[in-house]
Design a protein around this motif. Structure first.
Motif, PDB file in Angstrom:
ATOM      1  N   UNK A   1      32.809  33.102  50.725  1.00  0.00           N
ATOM      2  CA  UNK A   1      33.088  34.384  50.448  1.00  0.00           C
ATOM      3  C   UNK A   1      33.633  34.495  48.673  1.00  0.00           C
ATOM      4  N   UNK A   2      32.843  35.343  48.064  1.00  0.00           N
ATOM      5  CA  UNK A   2      33.092  35.554  46.713  1.00  0.00           C
ATOM      6  C   UNK A   2      34.605  36.135  46.520  1.00  0.00           C
ATOM      7  N   UNK A   3      35.152  35.629  45.483  1.00  0.00           N
ATOM      8  CA  UNK A   3      36.546  36.157  45.241  1.00  0.00           C
ATOM      9  C   UNK A   3      36.452  37.652  44.608  1.00  0.00           C
ATOM     10  N   UNK A   4      35.302  37.654  43.804  1.00  0.00           N
ATOM     11  CA  UNK A   4      34.961  39.198  43.213  1.00  0.00           C
ATOM     12  C   UNK A   4      33.336  39.228  43.382  1.00  0.00           C
ATOM     13  N   UNK A   5      33.040  40.444  43.825  1.00  0.00           N
ATOM     14  CA  UNK A   5      31.485  40.686  43.788  1.00  0.00           C
ATOM     15  C   UNK A   5      31.250  41.854  43.276  1.00  0.00           C
ATOM     16  N   UNK A   6      30.541  42.078  42.297  1.00  0.00           N
ATOM     17  CA  UNK A   6      30.143  43.297  41.570  1.00  0.00           C
ATOM     18  C   UNK A   6      28.501  43.504  41.750  1.00  0.00           C
ATOM     19  N   UNK A   7      28.182  44.259  42.577  1.00  0.00           N
ATOM     20  CA  UNK A   7      26.758  44.198  42.872  1.00  0.00           C
ATOM     21  C   UNK A   7      25.745  45.405  42.723  1.00  0.00           C
ATOM     22  N   UNK A   8      25.000  45.439  41.939  1.00  0.00           N
ATOM     23  CA  UNK A   8      24.102  46.680  41.813  1.00  0.00           C
ATOM     24  C   UNK A   8      24.983  47.822  41.291  1.00  0.00           C
ATOM     25  N   UNK A   9      25.968  47.717  40.385  1.00  0.00           N
ATOM     26  CA  UNK A   9      26.726  48.845  40.046  1.00  0.00           C
ATOM     27  C   UNK A   9      26.011  49.742  38.974  1.00  0.00           C
ATOM     28  N   UNK A  20      23.700  49.951  34.342  1.00  0.00           N
ATOM     29  CA  UNK A  20      23.313  49.831  35.614  1.00  0.00           C
ATOM     30  C   UNK A  20      22.709  48.753  36.176  1.00  0.00           C
ATOM     31  N   UNK A  21      22.786  48.559  37.645  1.00  0.00           N
ATOM     32  CA  UNK A  21      22.237  47.406  38.165  1.00  0.00           C
ATOM     33  C   UNK A  21      22.972  46.236  37.591  1.00  0.00           C
ATOM     34  N   UNK A  22      24.274  46.581  37.477  1.00  0.00           N
ATOM     35  CA  UNK A  22      25.186  45.362  36.872  1.00  0.00           C
ATOM     36  C   UNK A  22      25.540  44.583  38.029  1.00  0.00           C
ATOM     37  N   UNK A  23      25.538  43.088  37.859  1.00  0.00           N
ATOM     38  CA  UNK A  23      25.624  42.213  38.959  1.00  0.00           C
ATOM     39  C   UNK A  23      26.670  40.942  38.525  1.00  0.00           C
ATOM     40  N   UNK A  24      27.617  40.686  39.135  1.00  0.00           N
ATOM     41  CA  UNK A  24      28.709  39.668  38.478  1.00  0.00           C
ATOM     42  C   UNK A  24      29.465  39.408  39.834  1.00  0.00           C
ATOM     43  N   UNK A  25      29.394  37.871  40.121  1.00  0.00           N
ATOM     44  CA  UNK A  25      30.097  37.175  41.049  1.00  0.00           C
ATOM     45  C   UNK A  25      31.010  36.081  40.664  1.00  0.00           C
ATOM     46  N   UNK A  26      32.267  35.926  41.008  1.00  0.00           N
ATOM     47  CA  UNK A  26      33.318  34.862  40.845  1.00  0.00           C
ATOM     48  C   UNK A  26      33.572  34.471  42.171  1.00  0.00           C
ATOM     49  N   UNK A  27      33.689  33.028  42.103  1.00  0.00           N
ATOM     50  CA  UNK A  27      34.372  32.616  43.348  1.00  0.00           C
ATOM     51  C   UNK A  27      36.162  32.057  42.823  1.00  0.00           C
ATOM     52  N   UNK A  28      36.812  31.925  43.828  1.00  0.00           N
ATOM     53  CA  UNK A  28      38.343  31.546  43.584  1.00  0.00           C
ATOM     54  C   UNK A  28      38.294  30.236  42.881  1.00  0.00           C
ATOM     55  N   UNK A  29      39.286  30.513  41.780  1.00  0.00           N
ATOM     56  CA  UNK A  29      39.468  29.441  40.903  1.00  0.00           C
ATOM     57  C   UNK A  29      38.610  29.344  39.606  1.00  0.00           C
ATOM     58  N   UNK A  30      37.719  30.288  39.400  1.00  0.00           N
ATOM     59  CA  UNK A  30      36.907  30.548  38.247  1.00  0.00           C
ATOM     60  C   UNK A  30      37.458  31.432  37.433  1.00  0.00           C
ATOM     61  N   UNK A  31      37.089  30.997  36.256  1.00  0.00           N
ATOM     62  CA  UNK A  31      37.407  32.245  34.958  1.00  0.00           C
ATOM     63  C   UNK A  31      36.099  32.503  34.486  1.00  0.00           C
ATOM     64  N   UNK A  32      36.023  34.000  34.854  1.00  0.00           N
ATOM     65  CA  UNK A  32      34.834  34.785  34.447  1.00  0.00           C
ATOM     66  C   UNK A  32      35.025  35.614  33.132  1.00  0.00           C
TER      67      UNK A  32
END
Length: 208
Positions: A1-9, A20-32
């Motif tokens: 599971x992603x720590x942060x999921x920003x999908x098609x925003x 628009x259609x902004x997508x960004x995903x981070x896993x736990x322990x990452x710096x984004x």
């Protein structure tokens, strides 16, 4: 599971579309990093992840659930939610701890003063301390209630190169302890130190 999921925003201010259609995903322990020039909606991404702002379209999930500002740590955002700079460093952190209903608030503040080397300026007003100490007060503000997701707006602001190295190590230590960190920046050299980078306004995502 992603720590942060920003999908098609899609994000709008009135009739003005920010992205628009902004997508960004981070896993736990990452710096984004959300990287780009001013006025491209970078800080708004932090507010989306904290639950303070809702997208016009798309979804935002933190640990698989809707964002909850009580479970995220949002540092000061320039011109929007600055530090209470007329309070002393200690008073500011104690206020933030009490605001988040932190148990044994005074003990938690003492822990943060030691961890971020702020004891020497604990009685100084926030506006009177140096830029590195202000960054660390902002970081301590974000983590006072031990959130899993920490959101920081332009941490490099006002820092020298040497001071940025110290600030970066603070952020990397936080990530290595298991937190997820998302920051905004206008500097490519800052973005390149992160694990995942989203570029605004284009929305391109890359890994340095």
């Amino acid at each position: 599971m992603s720590a942060v999921l920003i999908q098609d925003v899609e994000l709008r201010y009135g009739r003005h579309q920010i992205y628009q259609n902004f997508h960004f995903e981070l896993k736990r322990g990452q710096i984004g990093a959300i990287y780009g020039p001013s006025r491209t909606g970078k800080s708004s991404v932090l507010l989306l992840a904290s639950g303070h702002l809702l997208p016009a379209k798309g979804k935002v999930l933190v640990d698989g659930a809707k964002p909850d500002h009580k479970r995220t740590g949002l540092g000061p955002i320039h011109d929007l939610s600055p530090l209470f700079d007329t309070l002393s460093v200690e008073e500011h952190l104690l206020f933030q701890a009490q605001l988040h209903h932190v148990r044994q608030a005074k003990a938690r503040v003492q822990e943060l003063l030691q961890e971020y080397d702020l004891e020497i300026v604990r009685r100084s007003r926030v506006k009177d301390v140096a830029h590195l100490e202000q960054f660390r007060v902002g970081l301590a503000t974000a983590v006072v209630h031990r959130p899993d997701l920490v959101l920081i707006d332009e941490p490099e602001r006002g820092l020298t190169n040497d001071e940025w190295e110290l600030a970066y190590q603070d952020l990397r230590n936080l990530a290595e302890s298991g937190s997820t960190v998302m920051l905004t920046t206008v500097l490519r050299q800052v973005a390149e130190r992160c694990d995942v980078v989203a570029v605004l306004p284009e929305g391109e995502v890359w890994e340095p």
